[in-house]
Scaffold this motif. Structure first.
Motif, PDB file in Angstrom:
ATOM      1  N   SER A 141       0.806  -1.224   0.000  1.00  0.00           N
ATOM      2  CA  SER A 141       0.000   0.000   0.000  1.00  0.00           C
ATOM      3  C   SER A 141       0.836   1.271   0.000  1.00  0.00           C
ATOM      4  CB  SER A 141      -0.940   0.006   1.217  1.00  0.00           C
ATOM      5  OG  SER A 141      -0.182  -0.016   2.417  1.00  0.00           O
ATOM      6  N   VAL A 142       2.137   1.156   0.356  1.00  0.00           N
ATOM      7  CA  VAL A 142       2.990   2.340   0.412  1.00  0.00           C
ATOM      8  C   VAL A 142       4.324   2.048  -0.264  1.00  0.00           C
ATOM      9  CG1 VAL A 142       1.962   3.269   2.519  1.00  0.00           C
ATOM     10  CG2 VAL A 142       3.883   1.682   2.680  1.00  0.00           C
ATOM     11  N   ARG A 143       5.001   3.120  -0.659  1.00  0.00           N
ATOM     12  CA  ARG A 143       6.303   2.986  -1.294  1.00  0.00           C
ATOM     13  C   ARG A 143       7.390   3.198  -0.245  1.00  0.00           C
ATOM     14  NH1 ARG A 143       8.492   3.151  -6.356  1.00  0.00           N
ATOM     15  NH2 ARG A 143      10.606   4.028  -6.550  1.00  0.00           N
ATOM     16  N   LEU A 144       8.241   2.204  -0.089  1.00  0.00           N
ATOM     17  CA  LEU A 144       9.347   2.298   0.858  1.00  0.00           C
ATOM     18  C   LEU A 144      10.520   3.012   0.199  1.00  0.00           C
ATOM     19  CD1 LEU A 144      10.421   1.242   3.704  1.00  0.00           C
ATOM     20  CD2 LEU A 144      11.489  -0.592   2.382  1.00  0.00           C
ATOM     21  N   ARG A 145      11.063   4.041   0.871  1.00  0.00           N
ATOM     22  CA  ARG A 145      12.254   4.701   0.339  1.00  0.00           C
ATOM     23  C   ARG A 145      13.462   3.763   0.410  1.00  0.00           C
ATOM     24  NH1 ARG A 145      15.687   9.717   2.944  1.00  0.00           N
ATOM     25  NH2 ARG A 145      17.376   9.635   1.421  1.00  0.00           N
ATOM     26  N   GLY A 146      13.580   3.064   1.528  1.00  0.00           N
ATOM     27  CA  GLY A 146      14.693   2.137   1.702  1.00  0.00           C
ATOM     28  C   GLY A 146      14.856   1.754   3.158  1.00  0.00           C
ATOM     29  N   TRP A 147      15.805   0.866   3.409  1.00  0.00           N
ATOM     30  CA  TRP A 147      16.127   0.437   4.764  1.00  0.00           C
ATOM     31  C   TRP A 147      17.381   1.173   5.228  1.00  0.00           C
ATOM     32  CZ3 TRP A 147      13.225  -3.076   7.553  1.00  0.00           C
ATOM     33  CH2 TRP A 147      12.280  -3.799   6.836  1.00  0.00           C
ATOM     34  N   ALA A 148      17.366   1.632   6.462  1.00  0.00           N
ATOM     35  CA  ALA A 148      18.554   2.233   7.058  1.00  0.00           C
ATOM     36  C   ALA A 148      19.074   1.311   8.143  1.00  0.00           C
ATOM     37  CB  ALA A 148      18.216   3.601   7.658  1.00  0.00           C
ATOM     38  N   ARG A 149      20.367   1.324   8.308  1.00  0.00           N
ATOM     39  CA  ARG A 149      20.998   0.560   9.381  1.00  0.00           C
ATOM     40  C   ARG A 149      21.215   1.495  10.561  1.00  0.00           C
ATOM     41  NH1 ARG A 149      25.189  -3.958   8.565  1.00  0.00           N
ATOM     42  NH2 ARG A 149      26.215  -4.193  10.587  1.00  0.00           N
ATOM     43  N   TYR A 150      20.970   0.999  11.763  1.00  0.00           N
ATOM     44  CA  TYR A 150      21.056   1.828  12.962  1.00  0.00           C
ATOM     45  C   TYR A 150      21.594   0.991  14.122  1.00  0.00           C
ATOM     46  CZ  TYR A 150      19.489   4.343  17.128  1.00  0.00           C
ATOM     47  OH  TYR A 150      19.449   4.967  18.333  1.00  0.00           O
ATOM     48  N   ASP A 151      22.524   1.574  14.871  1.00  0.00           N
ATOM     49  CA  ASP A 151      23.078   0.878  16.035  1.00  0.00           C
ATOM     50  C   ASP A 151      22.601   1.564  17.307  1.00  0.00           C
ATOM     51  OD1 ASP A 151      24.450  -0.578  17.864  1.00  0.00           O
ATOM     52  OD2 ASP A 151      26.456  -0.105  17.135  1.00  0.00           O
ATOM     53  N   PRO A 152      21.738   0.912  18.080  1.00  0.00           N
ATOM     54  CA  PRO A 152      21.236   1.528  19.311  1.00  0.00           C
ATOM     55  C   PRO A 152      22.225   1.478  20.466  1.00  0.00           C
ATOM     56  CG  PRO A 152      20.315  -0.659  19.071  1.00  0.00           C
ATOM     57  CD  PRO A 152      21.128  -0.403  17.830  1.00  0.00           C
ATOM     58  N   GLU A 153      23.348   0.788  20.278  1.00  0.00           N
ATOM     59  CA  GLU A 153      24.299   0.615  21.377  1.00  0.00           C
ATOM     60  C   GLU A 153      25.713   0.999  20.957  1.00  0.00           C
ATOM     61  OE1 GLU A 153      23.990  -3.128  23.482  1.00  0.00           O
ATOM     62  OE2 GLU A 153      22.009  -3.474  22.617  1.00  0.00           O
ATOM     63  N   PRO A 154      25.940   2.293  20.625  1.00  0.00           N
ATOM     64  CA  PRO A 154      27.313   2.714  20.331  1.00  0.00           C
ATOM     65  C   PRO A 154      28.197   2.467  21.553  1.00  0.00           C
ATOM     66  CG  PRO A 154      25.718   4.401  19.706  1.00  0.00           C
ATOM     67  CD  PRO A 154      24.975   3.387  20.534  1.00  0.00           C
ATOM     68  N   PRO A 155      29.539   2.310  21.407  1.00  0.00           N
ATOM     69  CA  PRO A 155      30.293   2.540  20.171  1.00  0.00           C
ATOM     70  C   PRO A 155      30.096   1.450  19.130  1.00  0.00           C
ATOM     71  CG  PRO A 155      31.729   1.741  21.906  1.00  0.00           C
ATOM     72  CD  PRO A 155      30.408   1.981  22.554  1.00  0.00           C
ATOM     73  N   THR A 156      30.206   1.859  17.875  1.00  0.00           N
ATOM     74  CA  THR A 156      29.946   0.995  16.734  1.00  0.00           C
ATOM     75  C   THR A 156      31.248   0.670  16.017  1.00  0.00           C
ATOM     76  OG1 THR A 156      27.847   2.175  16.501  1.00  0.00           O
ATOM     77  CG2 THR A 156      28.528   0.790  14.649  1.00  0.00           C
ATOM     78  N   CYS A 157      31.359  -0.543  15.504  1.00  0.00           N
ATOM     79  CA  CYS A 157      32.588  -0.928  14.796  1.00  0.00           C
ATOM     80  C   CYS A 157      32.714  -0.141  13.495  1.00  0.00           C
ATOM     81  CB  CYS A 157      32.598  -2.427  14.522  1.00  0.00           C
ATOM     82  SG  CYS A 157      31.499  -2.964  13.197  1.00  0.00           S
ATOM     83  N   GLY A 158      33.923  -0.118  12.930  1.00  0.00           N
ATOM     84  CA  GLY A 158      34.183   0.662  11.736  1.00  0.00           C
ATOM     85  C   GLY A 158      33.350   0.235  10.548  1.00  0.00           C
TER      86      GLY A 158
END
Length: 283
Positions: A141-158
């Motif tokens: 029913s809707v157009r998805l722009r895209g998926w984003a990756r997100y880390d809720p627990e920084p620090p994040t690896c390179g």
């Protein structure tokens, strides 16, 4: 449930999971040794615990999907969500078997406990990830722009920071991790960076299809994005892009490996207060 609440709820769930599985592991996994029979009893004891938490993670993902979609698309009717709650014991046994194989080779007791814990966490998190993936894939029913990756627990690896910096460009949520060797990843990334017409486009498409899994211990989640701006993971994406751009300026060869090396150095040892080197979580 917004992204911050979802991340916090997932973290609480994983903390409870770790406490529960360590209690079970200690009953079978002793420094005196682990036989095949004990391993079988351990996996059978762990399975119902892991299944319970995996189902709970899937339900959290369903709640987040509903709230996130409604916040970005307030005038669009609700889309019923499939929960990824089918996970038979045979799949669980196959997923954790490498831990026993490694223990048989090395006899490393503490390492085996850590390895098994990380594998179990990934199994539970996959219940949430797959619920989100299926929910969006079945929503026509809707157009998805895209998926984003997100880390809720920084620090994040390179490497994860590099992936986060790209923003919601992934058309499949499975592009949250890379399934392939580092050389192939670097070659594909270099082609994308050079932007050589059809070659870069093909490399980008192949990189997307090759990215199939999250590495053990990874805390990243995927966020479906429908809007051009003001989406939940935008602030972290911009911070990651600043780190990437700074690493690119400092790198010698401007290729994937040297940029990633600089990103890892910056994330470990911030040198310049003008650039953020810690990814923000959602406040």
């Amino acid at each position: 449930m917004d992204l911050a609440e979802y991340a916090a709820a997932q973290e609480r769930l994983l903390r409870r999971l770790i406490m529960a599985i360590v209690w079970v592991m200690r009953a079978f996994f002793t420094p005196l040794g682990l036989t095949r029979r004990n391993w079988r009893n351990l996996t059978r004891g762990l399975y119902p615990v892991v299944k319970q938490y995996r189902d709970e993670a899937a339900e959290l993902a369903r709640q987040f999907h509903d709230a996130n979609r409604a916040a970005q698309l307030p005038n669009v009717p609700r889309h019923d969500v499939y929960k990824d709650d089918y996970y038979p014991i045979e799949w669980f046994e196959e997923a954790v078997e490498p831990t026993f194989d490694e223990y048989q080779r090395t006899g490393n007791y503490e390492g085996a406990i850590s390895n098994l814990t990380n594998r179990v966490i990934k199994i539970v998190e996959d219940g949430a990830r797959r619920t989100l993936i299926r929910a969006v894939e079945t929503d026509t029913s809707v157009r998805l722009r895209g998926w984003a990756r997100y880390d809720p627990e920084p620090p994040t690896c390179g490497f994860c920071t590099m992936m986060i910096s790209r923003g919601p460009v992934y058309m499949s949520a499975e592009t949250a991790g890379f399934k392939g060797d580092n050389l192939l990843a670097s070659e594909l990334w270099d082609r994308i960076e050079r932007n050589q017409g059809e070659d870069a486009q093909l490399a980008d498409e192949y990189m997307r299809t090759m990215m199939k899994r999250w590495h053990p211990g990874c805390t990243c989640i995927v966020v479906p994005v429908y809007k051009r701006s003001g989406y939940p993971s935008e602030a972290q994406e911009k911070a990651a892009m600043r780190i990437y751009q700074r690493a690119r300026r400092l790198s010698e060869k401007k290729d994937y490996k040297s940029i990633l090396k600089e990103m890892r150095r910056l994330l470990r040892n911030p040198q310049d207060d003008e650039d953020e080197t810690n990814l923000p979580s959602v406040a």
